[in-house]
Design an enzyme around this catalytic site. Structure first.
Site, PDB file in Angstrom:
ATOM      1  N   ASN A  16       0.888  -1.157  -0.213  1.00  0.00           N
ATOM      2  CA  ASN A  16      -0.079  -0.077  -0.023  1.00  0.00           C
ATOM      3  C   ASN A  16       0.936   1.352  -0.065  1.00  0.00           C
ATOM      4  OD1 ASN A  16      -1.827   2.065   0.585  1.00  0.00           O
ATOM      5  ND2 ASN A  16      -2.328   1.471   2.595  1.00  0.00           N
ATOM      6  N   TRP A  17       0.929   1.773  -1.254  1.00  0.00           N
ATOM      7  CA  TRP A  17       2.053   2.893  -1.303  1.00  0.00           C
ATOM      8  C   TRP A  17       1.450   4.336  -0.715  1.00  0.00           C
ATOM      9  CZ3 TRP A  17       4.753   2.638  -6.856  1.00  0.00           C
ATOM     10  CH2 TRP A  17       5.626   1.381  -6.816  1.00  0.00           C
ATOM     11  N   LYS A  18       0.170   4.305  -0.503  1.00  0.00           N
ATOM     12  CA  LYS A  18      -0.624   5.398   0.357  1.00  0.00           C
ATOM     13  C   LYS A  18      -0.268   6.478  -0.917  1.00  0.00           C
ATOM     14  CE  LYS A  18      -0.266   3.412   4.664  1.00  0.00           C
ATOM     15  NZ  LYS A  18      -0.366   3.589   6.130  1.00  0.00           N
ATOM     16  N   HIS A 103      -9.827   1.356   4.347  1.00  0.00           N
ATOM     17  CA  HIS A 103      -8.440   1.508   5.166  1.00  0.00           C
ATOM     18  C   HIS A 103      -8.775   2.488   6.457  1.00  0.00           C
ATOM     19  CE1 HIS A 103      -4.609   2.820   6.436  1.00  0.00           C
ATOM     20  NE2 HIS A 103      -3.916   1.683   5.702  1.00  0.00           N
ATOM     21  N   GLU A 105      -7.153   4.955   7.454  1.00  0.00           N
ATOM     22  CA  GLU A 105      -7.021   6.408   7.475  1.00  0.00           C
ATOM     23  C   GLU A 105      -8.207   6.949   6.307  1.00  0.00           C
ATOM     24  OE1 GLU A 105      -3.178   5.716   5.213  1.00  0.00           O
ATOM     25  OE2 GLU A 105      -2.424   5.325   7.319  1.00  0.00           O
ATOM     26  N   GLU A 168      -5.890  -4.811  10.552  1.00  0.00           N
ATOM     27  CA  GLU A 168      -4.787  -3.691  10.755  1.00  0.00           C
ATOM     28  C   GLU A 168      -5.071  -2.963  11.915  1.00  0.00           C
ATOM     29  OE1 GLU A 168      -2.530  -2.615   6.946  1.00  0.00           O
ATOM     30  OE2 GLU A 168      -4.353  -1.334   6.851  1.00  0.00           O
ATOM     31  N   GLY A 174       2.169   2.610  10.710  1.00  0.00           N
ATOM     32  CA  GLY A 174       3.135   3.415  10.758  1.00  0.00           C
ATOM     33  C   GLY A 174       3.665   3.782  11.893  1.00  0.00           C
ATOM     34  N   SER A 206       2.692  -1.826  10.430  1.00  0.00           N
ATOM     35  CA  SER A 206       4.295  -2.072  11.043  1.00  0.00           C
ATOM     36  C   SER A 206       4.902  -3.419  10.573  1.00  0.00           C
ATOM     37  CB  SER A 206       4.491  -1.676  12.318  1.00  0.00           C
ATOM     38  OG  SER A 206       4.391  -0.403  12.459  1.00  0.00           O
ATOM     39  N   GLY A 227       2.662  -0.941   4.605  1.00  0.00           N
ATOM     40  CA  GLY A 227       2.951   0.396   4.054  1.00  0.00           C
ATOM     41  C   GLY A 227       4.103   0.807   3.734  1.00  0.00           C
ATOM     42  N   GLY A 228       4.921   1.399   4.816  1.00  0.00           N
ATOM     43  CA  GLY A 228       6.081   2.046   4.843  1.00  0.00           C
ATOM     44  C   GLY A 228       7.450   1.115   4.352  1.00  0.00           C
TER      45      GLY A 228
END
Ligand code: PGA
Length: 246
Positions: A16-18, A103, A105, A168, A174, A206, A227-228
């Site tokens: 997930n590159w956001k 998600h 967010e 999640e 994150g 994470s 993600g990250g």
């Protein structure tokens, strides 16, 4: 839940590159392919979910390499007066095969369980595989309501046909914090009981090369939403390599 169910589901390693990346990032598709020779990826499905702008071009590169491309959101309607929105049909037309829905967010920005359900219906209508996200807040976990919260979210926002769910925990996204492996096992077992044997249940929050092997080995964890650590292909490839072989 037994390992038998787990072994029938190929782990999905989903990036997930956001809101990160530009057109120079499309080369990451070929970079990922080069980092993972065939014998190091037969045991997983690889999925990159970039911003909308890159979906089409990355699909053209990814398709011959068996790297799936997905999006991070869609609108519930096929088309209409919804300035700035993109429908599931448009994503399918651009070459997406998956779409992340609900998600945390986006839920934090106002998306309701009903919205998430409608978007999952839209994904099915368009022939996309929906990855519906669920997860508890830190406050909910601290008062012992994590599992009840997640099962209620599934009941309200995940239609029966959905075949990928991402658990999640909001407090793990994150932050570098992850639940204990026992807590992940308990949550995934509870989700498994609710959704049956054929749904892939991803863990997200994470996930890094350093913890991926332990997380992906937990019963009823059928992949990861990352993600990250998915922004660099060497760390994404390391996570994919650490998924269990069948
Ligand atoms: P993270 O994000 O891996 O950076 O924690 C996961 C996600 O939000 O899907």
């Amino acid at each position: 839940m037994t390992q038998t169910h787990k072994s029938s589901l190929t782990p999905l390693i989903a990036a997930n590159w956001k809101m990160h990346g530009d057109m120079s990032w499309i080369d990451k598709v070929t970079e990922l392919d080069a980092l993972l020779p065939k014998n190091e990826r037969e045991h997983v499905d690889l999925l990159l979910c970039p911003p909308f702008t890159m979906v089409s071009t990355m699909h053209v590169l990814g398709s011959p390499l068996s790297i799936y491309i997905g999006a991070q959101n869609c609108h519930a309607d096929v088309s209409g007066a919804h300035t700035g929105e993109v429908s599931a049909e448009m994503l399918a037309d651009a070459g997406a095969s998956y779409v992340i829905i609900g998600h945390s967010e986006r839920r934090a920005a106002g998306e309701t369980n009903a919205d998430v359900r409608a978007k999952a219906e839209a994904a099915k209508r368009a022939g996309l595989t929906a990855i519906v996200c669920v997860g508890e807040s830190l406050a909910q976990r601290e008062v012992g309501e994590a599992i009840a919260t997640v099962l209620a979210q599934i009941e309200a926002s995940v239609p029966d046909f959905v075949d990928v769910i991402a658990y999640e925990p909001i407090w793990a996204i994150g932050t570098g914090k992850v639940p204990t492996m026992d807590d992940i096992a308990d949550m995934h077992a509870a989700i498994r009981s609710a959704v049956g044997p054929n749904v892939r249940i991803l863990y997200g929050g994470s996930v890094k090369p350093a913890n991926a092997q332990d997380i992906l080995a937990v019963a009823n964890v059928n992949g990861a939403l990352i993600g990250g650590a998915s922004l660099e292909m060497d760390s994404l490839a390391a996570i994919a390599r650490s998924a269990p072989r069948k």
